[in-house]
Scaffold this motif. Structure first.
Motif, PDB file in Angstrom:
ATOM      1  N   GLY A  46      -5.598   2.607   1.757  1.00 18.01           N
ATOM      2  CA  GLY A  46      -4.903   2.943   0.483  1.00 18.01           C
ATOM      3  C   GLY A  46      -4.412   4.294   0.042  1.00 18.01           C
ATOM      4  O   GLY A  46      -3.374   4.705  -0.475  1.00 18.01           O
ATOM      5  N   ILE A  79      -0.955  -5.092  -1.906  1.00 22.46           N
ATOM      6  CA  ILE A  79       0.130  -4.333  -1.749  1.00 22.46           C
ATOM      7  C   ILE A  79       0.518  -3.740  -0.463  1.00 22.46           C
ATOM      8  O   ILE A  79       1.588  -3.803   0.186  1.00 22.46           O
ATOM      9  CB  ILE A  79       0.029  -3.000  -2.812  1.00 22.46           C
ATOM     10  CG1 ILE A  79       0.461  -3.409  -4.143  1.00 22.46           C
ATOM     11  CG2 ILE A  79       1.262  -2.050  -2.331  1.00 22.46           C
ATOM     12  CD1 ILE A  79      -0.013  -2.516  -5.184  1.00 22.46           C
ATOM     13  N   ILE A 109       0.338   3.673  -6.042  1.00 23.99           N
ATOM     14  CA  ILE A 109      -0.160   2.291  -6.109  1.00 23.99           C
ATOM     15  C   ILE A 109      -0.311   1.944  -7.693  1.00 23.99           C
ATOM     16  O   ILE A 109      -1.484   2.573  -8.227  1.00 23.99           O
ATOM     17  CB  ILE A 109      -1.206   2.310  -5.247  1.00 23.99           C
ATOM     18  CG1 ILE A 109      -1.003   1.991  -3.930  1.00 23.99           C
ATOM     19  CG2 ILE A 109      -1.995   0.664  -5.785  1.00 23.99           C
ATOM     20  CD1 ILE A 109      -2.161   1.871  -3.059  1.00 23.99           C
ATOM     21  N   THR A 141      -0.905   6.024   0.070  1.00 23.85           N
ATOM     22  CA  THR A 141      -0.226   6.782  -1.027  1.00 23.85           C
ATOM     23  C   THR A 141      -0.012   8.364  -0.718  1.00 23.85           C
ATOM     24  O   THR A 141       0.998   8.900  -0.942  1.00 23.85           O
ATOM     25  CB  THR A 141      -1.147   6.945  -2.260  1.00 23.85           C
ATOM     26  OG1 THR A 141      -1.646   5.648  -2.769  1.00 23.85           O
ATOM     27  CG2 THR A 141      -0.717   7.747  -3.460  1.00 23.85           C
ATOM     28  N   GLU A 152       4.372  -2.294  -5.923  1.00 19.35           N
ATOM     29  CA  GLU A 152       3.829  -3.498  -6.500  1.00 19.35           C
ATOM     30  C   GLU A 152       3.537  -4.692  -5.541  1.00 19.35           C
ATOM     31  O   GLU A 152       4.394  -4.718  -4.434  1.00 19.35           O
ATOM     32  CB  GLU A 152       4.750  -3.742  -7.587  1.00 19.35           C
ATOM     33  CG  GLU A 152       4.583  -2.713  -8.610  1.00 19.35           C
ATOM     34  CD  GLU A 152       5.271  -3.169  -9.973  1.00 19.35           C
ATOM     35  OE1 GLU A 152       5.890  -4.102  -9.948  1.00 19.35           O
ATOM     36  OE2 GLU A 152       5.211  -2.307 -11.139  1.00 19.35           O
ATOM     37  N   TYR A 153       2.739  -5.560  -5.833  1.00 17.06           N
ATOM     38  CA  TYR A 153       2.548  -6.773  -5.152  1.00 17.06           C
ATOM     39  C   TYR A 153       3.690  -7.909  -5.596  1.00 17.06           C
ATOM     40  O   TYR A 153       3.501  -8.156  -6.871  1.00 17.06           O
ATOM     41  CB  TYR A 153       1.042  -7.224  -5.305  1.00 17.06           C
ATOM     42  CG  TYR A 153       0.993  -8.690  -4.527  1.00 17.06           C
ATOM     43  CD1 TYR A 153       0.856  -8.770  -3.382  1.00 17.06           C
ATOM     44  CD2 TYR A 153       0.900  -9.796  -5.153  1.00 17.06           C
ATOM     45  CE1 TYR A 153       0.424  -9.999  -2.705  1.00 17.06           C
ATOM     46  CE2 TYR A 153       0.795 -11.138  -4.769  1.00 17.06           C
ATOM     47  CZ  TYR A 153       0.430 -11.064  -3.413  1.00 17.06           C
ATOM     48  OH  TYR A 153       0.210 -12.497  -2.891  1.00 17.06           O
ATOM     49  N   LYS A 176       4.355   6.812  -2.026  1.00 19.50           N
ATOM     50  CA  LYS A 176       4.215   5.504  -3.087  1.00 19.50           C
ATOM     51  C   LYS A 176       3.143   5.366  -3.774  1.00 19.50           C
ATOM     52  O   LYS A 176       1.953   5.601  -3.384  1.00 19.50           O
ATOM     53  CB  LYS A 176       4.680   4.183  -2.351  1.00 19.50           C
ATOM     54  CG  LYS A 176       5.973   4.162  -1.662  1.00 19.50           C
ATOM     55  CD  LYS A 176       6.256   2.896  -0.925  1.00 19.50           C
ATOM     56  CE  LYS A 176       7.503   2.647  -0.164  1.00 19.50           C
ATOM     57  NZ  LYS A 176       8.728   2.755  -1.178  1.00 19.50           N
ATOM     58  N   GLN A 183      -4.861  -3.988  -7.004  1.00 16.42           N
ATOM     59  CA  GLN A 183      -3.875  -4.652  -6.179  1.00 16.42           C
ATOM     60  C   GLN A 183      -3.609  -3.809  -4.832  1.00 16.42           C
ATOM     61  O   GLN A 183      -2.784  -4.364  -3.848  1.00 16.42           O
ATOM     62  CB  GLN A 183      -2.514  -4.922  -6.472  1.00 16.42           C
ATOM     63  CG  GLN A 183      -2.510  -5.707  -7.930  1.00 16.42           C
ATOM     64  CD  GLN A 183      -1.172  -5.844  -8.681  1.00 16.42           C
ATOM     65  OE1 GLN A 183      -0.009  -5.716  -7.985  1.00 16.42           O
ATOM     66  NE2 GLN A 183      -1.032  -6.383  -9.812  1.00 16.42           N
ATOM     67  N   THR A 184      -4.550  -3.009  -4.523  1.00 15.04           N
ATOM     68  CA  THR A 184      -4.084  -2.163  -3.270  1.00 15.04           C
ATOM     69  C   THR A 184      -4.095  -2.998  -2.087  1.00 15.04           C
ATOM     70  O   THR A 184      -3.231  -2.779  -1.102  1.00 15.04           O
ATOM     71  CB  THR A 184      -5.180  -1.099  -2.806  1.00 15.04           C
ATOM     72  OG1 THR A 184      -5.321  -0.282  -4.239  1.00 15.04           O
ATOM     73  CG2 THR A 184      -4.903  -0.316  -1.727  1.00 15.04           C
ATOM     74  N   PRO A 234      -4.301   0.073  -9.035  1.00 12.16           N
ATOM     75  CA  PRO A 234      -5.224  -0.093  -7.954  1.00 12.16           C
ATOM     76  C   PRO A 234      -5.935  -1.261  -7.480  1.00 12.16           C
ATOM     77  O   PRO A 234      -6.272  -1.672  -6.437  1.00 12.16           O
ATOM     78  CB  PRO A 234      -6.237   0.991  -8.474  1.00 12.16           C
ATOM     79  CG  PRO A 234      -5.515   1.867  -9.305  1.00 12.16           C
ATOM     80  CD  PRO A 234      -4.680   0.742 -10.107  1.00 12.16           C
TER      81      PRO A 234
END
Length: 544
Positions: free
Chosen positions: A298, A318, A309, A302, A4-5, A307, A314-315, A312
């Motif tokens: 991204g 993040i 996301i 992943t 997460e961001y 991890k 916020q890719t 998405p």
């Protein structure tokens, strides 16, 4: 494990945002001192050079979705998304080639200025109403993104973040007019390009890429690992009709976007308008290539780290929190904000021009120009507030409202502009009938209004692709066929193009006062276009 961001020091993010808004308001204030006429307010005095205009066009086109929702689509669609984005990217060159430089000769404020001269007042009211609706929808997507961005930065509830971000944005755009919107957009394009590309170099280096020095193109050495991790990443996952549907939905819609056309109209000359498109392609190409790299990274992140996301949208944010220092991550968020602000600026200036110049030019033709300009300011502010209010209950997907608006615009306004510029037989009543009927049909068969009545399903329906493949060719075909019929019915002679209407076409194409009836007046090519459009219409009705 979800990623997460979250900034480790939120005050750094707040500081970045404050600095950016300080600059935006400063530019807006300086621009307000140059705004003394309606030409200044709506078209920056027709004085913008090609490089500044190219930057402004690219910034207005990029939008906050470039940093958020578009990257989410890349994660979902993977390589097929590049074909979708190609359709967006070619719309500005097409706009310029098909009618932008022609209308620049009129010193038009918006495309509706041409509609008024070509088709008259009733047709203009129809097109202006559609365009205002679409601009509000477009601004809605940006407001949603701004609210989410401020929510992430400041840790406040979405509704609070939306009000703060929205009002702050509407304020500096209202102050500056088109001068402020253009120069701010040029600065914002520089900020967003740096924020998109430079931090990705550090991220790619951390991922082990030897092409980190130029992220937009030099990530090829990561491809073998990507294929090993996600074997289907480069697969063409859809049939031919999916890719073909991108053309009516995502190319023909943006061609008629008033806020993009207005950027062409602000150019200091027709030659500079054409050169601005070259600069636009360079600047937007850099940004778009960088965005695709983020989607690639991204998916890679992943697949290789395990991890997930979870959001998405916020890719990019993040990845920067995970790999880069807090200051860099905060600057990237600033770039995302700049993208949203530049597009909202264009949207609201378009609303101001449509109301203050075009609509009031019909409803109150004798009103003083300065008073019309004041109404333009008011329309700009009210358009922004309307977008804020609508964003309190946002659609599930950030880009849905924006992309759906493209299909509606291509259905209702693009035929009016393109046929009006290139065909003297285009009939006023045919325009109104086809635009109203097909526009309502597009709304009805989308999944957003009456879900039980829908053409297509899933993403193609949500983004307006399947609906657009039905209503856009139908709108062109109806307009052409009805024009030919109505022009030959004596009872409808009042709606047929007059000699003055036809002379407008010759003038905008550079013939001056030298009028030739044969220019742009045949019916063979339009009939062929109508037949092809009906074939596409029938194809679009087939089960998806």
């Amino acid at each position: 494990m979800p990623a997460e961001y979250a900034l480790s020091n939120v005050w750094i993010g707040i500081g970045v945002v404050i600095i950016l808004f300080f600059i935006f308001y400063g530019v807006g204030y300086m621009a307000s001192r140059k705004t003394t006429s309606d030409a200044d307010f709506y078209a920056a005095g027709f004085s913008i050079g090609p490089v500044t205009n190219g930057l402004g066009m690219a910034a207005t086109w990029a939008s906050l979705a470039t940093f958020l929702g578009v990257i989410a689509l890349i994660l979902k669609l993977q390589v097929p998304f590049v074909y979708l984005w190609i359709q967006w990217a070619i719309s500005i060159p097409l706009l310029t080639l098909l009618y932008g430089t022609s209308l620049r000769r009129m010193k038009a404020f918006t495309p509706a200025t041409f509609i008024k001269q070509r088709y008259g007042k009733p047709s203009t009211i129809v097109i202006v109403c559609w365009m205002i609706l679409i601009m509000v929808m477009y601004a809605l997507g940006q407001m949603i993104g701004l609210g989410r961005a401020f929510e992430l930065l400041f840790g406040v509830p979405y509704n609070t973040a939306l009000v703060v971000a929205g009002l702050a944005t509407v304020g500096f755009i209202t102050i500056g007019g088109m001068y402020g919107a253009t120069y701010n957009a040029a600065f914002q394009m520089v900020v967003m390009t740096i924020a998109m590309i430079v931090p990705m170099g550090a991220i790619m280096k951390a991922m082990g890429s030897s092409g980190w020095w130029f992220p937009p193109l030099a990530y090829g050495d990561m491809v073998p690992d990507m294929i090993a991790a996600i074997p289907t990443f480069f697969d063409m996952k859809y049939d031919f009709r999916w890719y073909f549907a991108l053309i009516p939905a995502f190319t023909l819609g943006p061609v008629a976007l008033p806020h993009l056309a207005m950027k062409v109209f602000t150019s200091s000359s027709v030659k500079n308008a054409r050169w601005a498109v070259v600069w636009f392609a360079i600047f937007l190409g850099l940004l778009f290539s960088g965005t695709y790299v983020v989607g690639f990274a991204g998916n890679y992140f992943t697949a290789t780290t395990g991890k997930v996301i979870a959001k998405p949208d916020q890719t990019l944010l993040i990845l920067n929190v995970f790999y880069n220092p807090t200051l860099v991550a905060a600057f990237v968020m600033g770039g995302a904000l700049a993208a949203g602000l530049s597009t909202i600026g264009g949207n609201l200036m378009a609303i101001a021009g449509l109301v203050g110049s075009d609509l009031l030019g019909i409803l109150a033709p004798n009103m003083d120009a300065k008073k019309k300009m004041k109404w333009g300011y008011l329309a700009l502010a009210l358009g922004g507030i309307t977008a804020i209010l609508l964003a309190f209950k946002p659609p599930k997907f950030l880009v849905t409202s924006i992309l759906w608006a493209f299909g509606l615009l291509a259905t209702t306004a693009t035929p009016a502009i393109l046929l009006g510029v290139w065909w003297k037989e285009a009939n006023k009543l045919a325009l109104m009938v086809s635009s109203i009927f097909c526009g309502i049909l597009f709304i009805v068969i989308s999944p957003h209004v009456i879900p039980s009545i829908c053409v297509g399903k899933g993403l193609v329906a949500a983004l307006g692709m399947s609906g657009g493949m039905v209503t856009i060719p139908l709108s062109f075909a109806m307009f052409i066929v009805l024009s030919i019929i109505f022009n030959r019915v004596s009872a409808l002679s009042a709606y047929a193009p007059t000699l003055e209407d036809k002379m407008v076409i010759d003038r905008i194409h550079g013939w001056g006062d030298h009028y030739e009836e044969k220019h742009y007046n045949g019916i063979t090519v339009p009939i062929i276009i109508a037949i092809v459009c009906m074939g596409v219409f029938a194809w679009g009705l087939q089960p998806w």
